[in-house]
Design a protein around this motif. Structure first.
Motif, PDB file in Angstrom:
ATOM      1  N   VAL A   1      -3.549  -4.847  28.228  1.00  0.00           N
ATOM      2  CA  VAL A   1      -3.673  -5.553  29.210  1.00  0.00           C
ATOM      3  C   VAL A   1      -5.112  -4.577  29.904  1.00  0.00           C
ATOM      4  CG1 VAL A   1      -2.258  -4.745  31.985  1.00  0.00           C
ATOM      5  CG2 VAL A   1      -1.075  -5.471  30.424  1.00  0.00           C
ATOM      6  N   TYR A   2      -5.615  -5.663  30.263  1.00  0.00           N
ATOM      7  CA  TYR A   2      -6.647  -5.293  31.549  1.00  0.00           C
ATOM      8  C   TYR A   2      -6.551  -5.602  32.568  1.00  0.00           C
ATOM      9  CZ  TYR A   2      -8.315  -7.343  26.716  1.00  0.00           C
ATOM     10  OH  TYR A   2      -8.061  -7.846  25.160  1.00  0.00           O
ATOM     11  N   LYS A   3      -7.399  -3.610  33.848  1.00  0.00           N
ATOM     12  CA  LYS A   3      -7.363  -3.892  35.052  1.00  0.00           C
ATOM     13  C   LYS A   3      -8.667  -3.096  35.310  1.00  0.00           C
ATOM     14  CE  LYS A   3      -2.531  -2.851  34.702  1.00  0.00           C
ATOM     15  NZ  LYS A   3      -1.548  -1.589  34.211  1.00  0.00           N
ATOM     16  N   VAL A   4      -9.214  -3.583  36.447  1.00  0.00           N
ATOM     17  CA  VAL A   4     -10.557  -4.107  36.819  1.00  0.00           C
ATOM     18  C   VAL A   4      -9.806  -2.070  37.387  1.00  0.00           C
ATOM     19  CG1 VAL A   4     -11.986  -4.065  38.585  1.00  0.00           C
ATOM     20  CG2 VAL A   4     -11.195  -6.289  37.556  1.00  0.00           C
ATOM     21  N   ASP A   5     -10.850  -1.557  37.061  1.00  0.00           N
ATOM     22  CA  ASP A   5     -10.610  -0.160  37.069  1.00  0.00           C
ATOM     23  C   ASP A   5     -10.975   0.025  38.737  1.00  0.00           C
ATOM     24  OD1 ASP A   5      -9.461   2.098  36.100  1.00  0.00           O
ATOM     25  OD2 ASP A   5     -11.899   2.363  35.964  1.00  0.00           O
ATOM     26  N   GLU A   6     -11.710   0.010  39.560  1.00  0.00           N
ATOM     27  CA  GLU A   6     -12.127  -0.224  41.004  1.00  0.00           C
ATOM     28  C   GLU A   6     -11.562  -0.641  41.826  1.00  0.00           C
ATOM     29  OE1 GLU A   6     -16.001   0.586  43.303  1.00  0.00           O
ATOM     30  OE2 GLU A   6     -16.225   0.650  40.815  1.00  0.00           O
ATOM     31  N   LEU A   7     -10.538   0.897  42.619  1.00  0.00           N
ATOM     32  CA  LEU A   7      -9.532   0.132  43.309  1.00  0.00           C
ATOM     33  C   LEU A   7     -10.107  -1.406  44.708  1.00  0.00           C
ATOM     34  CD1 LEU A   7      -6.725   3.318  43.443  1.00  0.00           C
ATOM     35  CD2 LEU A   7      -7.086   1.580  42.155  1.00  0.00           C
ATOM     36  N   ALA A   8     -11.773  -0.434  44.949  1.00  0.00           N
ATOM     37  CA  ALA A   8     -12.336  -1.410  46.250  1.00  0.00           C
ATOM     38  C   ALA A   8     -12.432  -2.669  44.683  1.00  0.00           C
ATOM     39  CB  ALA A   8     -13.551  -0.742  46.511  1.00  0.00           C
ATOM     40  N   LEU A   9     -12.481  -3.200  44.573  1.00  0.00           N
ATOM     41  CA  LEU A   9     -13.046  -4.263  43.728  1.00  0.00           C
ATOM     42  C   LEU A   9     -11.611  -4.809  44.073  1.00  0.00           C
ATOM     43  CD1 LEU A   9     -15.404  -3.405  40.477  1.00  0.00           C
ATOM     44  CD2 LEU A   9     -16.192  -3.680  43.280  1.00  0.00           C
ATOM     45  N   GLN A  10     -10.393  -4.357  43.084  1.00  0.00           N
ATOM     46  CA  GLN A  10      -9.637  -4.808  43.136  1.00  0.00           C
ATOM     47  C   GLN A  10      -9.005  -5.562  44.424  1.00  0.00           C
ATOM     48  OE1 GLN A  10      -6.175  -2.105  41.928  1.00  0.00           O
ATOM     49  NE2 GLN A  10      -6.821  -1.875  39.587  1.00  0.00           N
ATOM     50  N   ALA A  11      -9.217  -4.714  45.199  1.00  0.00           N
ATOM     51  CA  ALA A  11      -9.149  -5.078  46.952  1.00  0.00           C
ATOM     52  C   ALA A  11      -9.726  -6.412  46.782  1.00  0.00           C
ATOM     53  CB  ALA A  11      -9.289  -4.295  48.130  1.00  0.00           C
ATOM     54  N   ARG A  12     -10.980  -6.573  47.001  1.00  0.00           N
ATOM     55  CA  ARG A  12     -11.658  -7.711  46.678  1.00  0.00           C
ATOM     56  C   ARG A  12     -11.525  -8.845  46.040  1.00  0.00           C
ATOM     57  NH1 ARG A  12     -17.218  -5.962  45.911  1.00  0.00           N
ATOM     58  NH2 ARG A  12     -18.194  -8.359  46.477  1.00  0.00           N
ATOM     59  N   LEU A  13     -10.839  -8.576  44.950  1.00  0.00           N
ATOM     60  CA  LEU A  13     -10.305  -9.418  44.318  1.00  0.00           C
ATOM     61  C   LEU A  13      -8.958 -10.677  44.515  1.00  0.00           C
ATOM     62  CD1 LEU A  13     -11.537  -7.938  40.984  1.00  0.00           C
ATOM     63  CD2 LEU A  13     -12.428 -10.357  42.003  1.00  0.00           C
ATOM     64  N   GLY A  14      -7.711  -9.548  44.316  1.00  0.00           N
ATOM     65  CA  GLY A  14      -6.517 -10.309  45.794  1.00  0.00           C
ATOM     66  C   GLY A  14      -6.095 -10.653  44.700  1.00  0.00           C
ATOM     67  N   PHE A  15      -5.304 -11.448  45.272  1.00  0.00           N
ATOM     68  CA  PHE A  15      -3.719 -11.957  44.491  1.00  0.00           C
ATOM     69  C   PHE A  15      -3.609 -13.742  44.449  1.00  0.00           C
ATOM     70  CE2 PHE A  15      -2.930  -7.835  45.738  1.00  0.00           C
ATOM     71  CZ  PHE A  15      -2.437  -6.838  44.747  1.00  0.00           C
ATOM     72  N   VAL A  16      -3.185 -14.262  43.133  1.00  0.00           N
ATOM     73  CA  VAL A  16      -3.030 -15.366  43.414  1.00  0.00           C
ATOM     74  C   VAL A  16      -1.339 -15.292  43.745  1.00  0.00           C
ATOM     75  CG1 VAL A  16      -4.862 -17.065  42.443  1.00  0.00           C
ATOM     76  CG2 VAL A  16      -3.593 -16.131  41.049  1.00  0.00           C
ATOM     77  N   VAL A  17      -0.661 -16.506  43.534  1.00  0.00           N
ATOM     78  CA  VAL A  17       1.132 -16.330  44.425  1.00  0.00           C
ATOM     79  C   VAL A  17       1.975 -15.501  43.417  1.00  0.00           C
ATOM     80  CG1 VAL A  17       1.342 -18.462  43.275  1.00  0.00           C
ATOM     81  CG2 VAL A  17       2.681 -17.524  45.120  1.00  0.00           C
ATOM     82  N   ARG A  18       1.305 -15.616  41.774  1.00  0.00           N
ATOM     83  CA  ARG A  18       2.058 -14.728  41.191  1.00  0.00           C
ATOM     84  C   ARG A  18       1.917 -13.234  40.181  1.00  0.00           C
ATOM     85  NH1 ARG A  18       3.291 -16.255  35.937  1.00  0.00           N
ATOM     86  NH2 ARG A  18       5.136 -15.439  35.875  1.00  0.00           N
TER      87      ARG A  18
END
Ligand code: NAD
Length: 331
Positions: free
Chosen positions: A288-305
């Motif tokens: 699994v690869y996760k964008v590390d920076e939480l601020a960037l995660q918040a900007r990217l957000g979610f799709v439905v699932r």
């Protein structure tokens, strides 16, 4: 089938059945690779025909409905699934989507983790004590399995130190290491009992027992890979650093977790773990690869699932349909 709408309906019905068998009964009848193929066909049809989209489609849902024998637990933050990539080209497209959305051109840091093949659980610690454990269920409501989880030796009932938040939700995977799985199936065979199809089903069946004494006898383990709802100060700015804090409080984190740069780093991580897959003491079905920076995660957000900031890079399937169909399942 030449009528695409009929094919779409047939795929939805088939996938619903497979979901029920996999998530609710813990007894799949087809290998994951076959399920993944059908799901991709459904997603492609829905993309080609947006007029046929349906929020109730299996492509829009997470997991399965919680079983009523367990108390319901509402997740304060939804427990989502992960999108998948299966090839180098798809990994490149994932990175491009992320960079485009963030309007960046430089490679980003990713937290790279093994994709453990077990089942997701949420653990809630209040004042450092484990007070609640739940399955993912359908993503918004899971099954309360606190007593069963308390029997898993690697899960601390009390956190170490004293700098943890007053309320901390930890998320991770309960799984059955290969050695424990083999020993359990050997004993079952010797007694003429049914054997489990694979460690994932063994873990799910063992954790979702109504009698926690049965769970206690099963060789289950746990690694955490993230957090849910946390009260108070943020735990850190990067996902990788948060995992290190969890580790400091005595929560088990996979020793294989690494911070890597960009697609090239992710690919190197993937190749290394894939080359060692058979020697790892537990089964994994990818990384699994996760964008590390939480601020960037918040900007990217979610799709439905699933989150936009993470993806699973799946490994080639190990199971064969014939093998699965020849095995009797135990729940
Ligand atoms: P998923 O396996 O595609 O991905 C999400 C899950 O990965 C999380 O919920 C978590 O449990 C797990 N995970 C493991 N390591 C992780 C990490 N480091 N970080 C974050 N998450 C991690 O999950 P899903 O949505 O439960 O299931 C879809 C998959 O399940 C399908 O692609 C298919 O392979 C399988 N499936 C099979 C059948 C079948 O009949 N054979 C039916 C339904 C689903």
């Amino acid at each position: 089938m030449s009528d695409p709408y009929a094919r779409l309906l047939a795929l939805r019905a088939q996938l619903e059945t497979y979901n029920e068998q996999y998530y609710v009964v813990d007894a799949p009848t087809v290998p994951d690779a076959e399920y993944d193929r059908l799901m991709r066909e459904l997603v492609a049809l829905e993309q080609a025909h947006p007029e046929w989209r349906d929020p109730d489609s299996p492509s829009q849902k997470v997991g399965g409905a919680p079983v009523s024998a367990f108390p319901e637990v509402r997740h304060l933050l939804p427990m989502l699934s992960l999108d998948n990539v299966f090839s180098d080209e798809e990994l490149m497209a994932f990175e491009k989507r992320v960079l485009d959305r963030l309007d960046r051109s430089e490679p980003l840091a990713f937290c790279c983790e093994p994709k453990l093949d077990g089942l997701a659980v949420s653990l809630v610690y209040e004042q450092g004590r484990l007070v609640q454990a739940a399955t993912r269920g359908d993503g918004s409501t899971g099954e309360g399995i606190t007593e069963n989880v308390r029997t898993i030796k690697s899960i601390p009932l009390r956190l170490k130190g004293d700098d943890w938040p007053a309320r901390l939700e930890v998320r991770g995977e309960v799984f059955m290491p290969k050695a424990g799985f083999d020993a359990m199936n050997e004993a079952a065979r010797a007694n003429g009992d049914k054997v489990f199809a694979n460690p994932r089903n063994a873990a799910a069946g063992s954790l979702r027992q109504l009698d926690s004494r049965i769970t206690a006898r099963r060789p289950l383990a746990f690694y955490c890979y993230g957090i849910g709802q946390v009260e108070g100060e943020p735990l850190g700015e990067c996902h990788f650093d948060i995992l290190q804090r969890l580790k400091g409080w005595g929560l088990p984190v996979s020793p294989e977790v690494r911070r890597m740069q960009g697609k090239a780093g992710c690919q190197a991580y993937h190749d290394d773990i894939l080359s060692r897959r058979d020697r790892l003491p537990y089964e994994i079905d990818g990384v699994v690869y996760k964008v590390d920076e939480l601020a960037l995660q918040a900007r990217l957000g979610f799709v439905v699932r699933a989150p936009r900031w993470a993806t699973a890079h799946k490994f080639p399937a190990q199971e064969e349909l014939t093998r699965l169909l020849n095995v009797e399942f135990q729940v």
